[in-house]
Design a protein around this motif. Structure first.
Motif, PDB file in Angstrom:
ATOM      1  N   PHE A 103     -19.305 -10.780  18.292  1.00 42.19           N
ATOM      2  CA  PHE A 103     -19.228 -11.972  19.140  1.00 42.19           C
ATOM      3  C   PHE A 103     -18.031 -12.815  18.734  1.00 42.19           C
ATOM      4  CE2 PHE A 103     -23.805 -11.141  18.227  1.00 42.19           C
ATOM      5  CZ  PHE A 103     -24.137 -10.585  19.453  1.00 42.19           C
ATOM      6  N   PRO A 104     -17.452 -13.546  19.691  1.00 39.47           N
ATOM      7  CA  PRO A 104     -16.340 -14.447  19.346  1.00 39.47           C
ATOM      8  C   PRO A 104     -16.805 -15.569  18.425  1.00 39.47           C
ATOM      9  CG  PRO A 104     -16.544 -14.131  21.739  1.00 39.47           C
ATOM     10  CD  PRO A 104     -17.770 -13.573  21.128  1.00 39.47           C
ATOM     11  N   GLN A 131     -21.664 -18.234   9.916  1.00 35.88           N
ATOM     12  CA  GLN A 131     -20.849 -19.451  10.017  1.00 35.88           C
ATOM     13  C   GLN A 131     -19.733 -19.274  11.046  1.00 35.88           C
ATOM     14  OE1 GLN A 131     -18.615 -20.775   6.467  1.00 35.88           O
ATOM     15  NE2 GLN A 131     -19.658 -22.734   6.757  1.00 35.88           N
ATOM     16  N   ARG A 132     -19.160 -18.077  11.113  1.00 37.55           N
ATOM     17  CA  ARG A 132     -18.070 -17.829  12.056  1.00 37.55           C
ATOM     18  C   ARG A 132     -18.520 -17.975  13.504  1.00 37.55           C
ATOM     19  NH1 ARG A 132     -16.329 -13.832  15.247  1.00 37.55           N
ATOM     20  NH2 ARG A 132     -17.982 -12.406  14.598  1.00 37.55           N
ATOM     21  N   VAL A 133     -19.715 -17.452  13.839  1.00 38.20           N
ATOM     22  CA  VAL A 133     -20.142 -17.450  15.241  1.00 38.20           C
ATOM     23  C   VAL A 133     -20.822 -18.756  15.649  1.00 38.20           C
ATOM     24  CG1 VAL A 133     -20.350 -14.945  15.281  1.00 38.20           C
ATOM     25  CG2 VAL A 133     -22.386 -16.330  14.803  1.00 38.20           C
ATOM     26  N   LEU A 134     -21.144 -19.626  14.684  1.00 38.07           N
ATOM     27  CA  LEU A 134     -21.732 -20.919  15.016  1.00 38.07           C
ATOM     28  C   LEU A 134     -20.664 -21.882  15.527  1.00 38.07           C
ATOM     29  CD1 LEU A 134     -24.298 -21.901  12.223  1.00 38.07           C
ATOM     30  CD2 LEU A 134     -24.707 -21.913  14.692  1.00 38.07           C
TER      31      LEU A 134
END
Length: 216
Positions: A103-104, A131-134
């Motif tokens: 996911f982005p 953390q990246r996708v939040l």
């Protein structure tokens, strides 16, 4: 090596097949209610990692869209059935692992982990992906069993090699809430649960919410 892998695959398949029965008593006594308290208020786009057999599905009531990530085929087949039967909001099932999410960045308003961070090989890699996708200011909602006090933690340390083998890689001795903070999250709320009877290798439990530290 091949024989060992085949034996482990059979153990993992058996664990997936018996998971709901194994958890049934805990669900009746306290876990079902705790899941509802944690999840029913989540809104927007929600990602659940390690969704397993789909026990959380009935609790998503206010989300716009829920994406359920589950890498195990034996679990994922049950997950599809649970979605068809019990989903109350738009729900999609995806075959992926939490350490490599397809996911982005900043694409979810909330990420959910329930009884999953104990089982990943690298909890920091998993939390980095979460953390990246939040999105900025998003919520990590978690319900996990964690490392106990002095005596309980010694029991957990002794039993972890056996439990990992028979319970799909579970590490009952992980300091998961500490890992969440060390991975760059701010814990916004946290509640320690010690439901009776206390089983020292699976208790205590922690339920809470966190946000990426740079975006409180």
């Amino acid at each position: 090596m091949a024989l060992r892998m085949n034996v482990q695959a059979r153990l993992d398949h058996r664990f997936a097949a018996t998971y709901n029965r194994f958890m049934a008593a805990a669900e009746r006594r306290w876990a079902y209610e705790s899941r509802g308290q944690l999840l029913s208020g989540l809104t927007g786009r929600v990602l659940e990692v390690g969704a397993g057999t789909g026990v959380n599905i009935p609790h998503y009531k206010n989300a716009d869209h829920v994406v359920l990530v589950e890498p195990w085929p034996a679990m994922r087949s049950q997950l599809h059935q649970k979605v068809a039967r019990d989903a109350r909001v738009a729900t999609t099932v995806v075959d992926a692992v939490v350490e490599d999410l397809p996911f982005p960045g900043a694409s979810f308003d909330a990420v959910v982990c329930t009884f999953v961070l104990c089982s990943v090989e690298d909890s920091y890699a998993a939390l980095a992906e979460i953390q990246r996708v939040l999105r900025p200011g998003g919520t990590l909602a978690f319900l996990e069993h964690v490392r106990g006090g002095w005596l309980a933690s010694r029991v957990q340390d002794l039993l972890t090699p056996v439990i990992r083998r028979f319970a799909a890689g579970c590490h009952p001795n992980r300091d998961t809430e500490g890992d969440i903070e060390r991975a760059g999250f701010t814990v916004l709320q946290s509640e320690t649960l010690k439901p009776l009877p206390v089983v020292p290798w699976f208790a205590p439990f922690v339920k809470g919410a966190a946000s990426p530290a740079d975006h409180p």
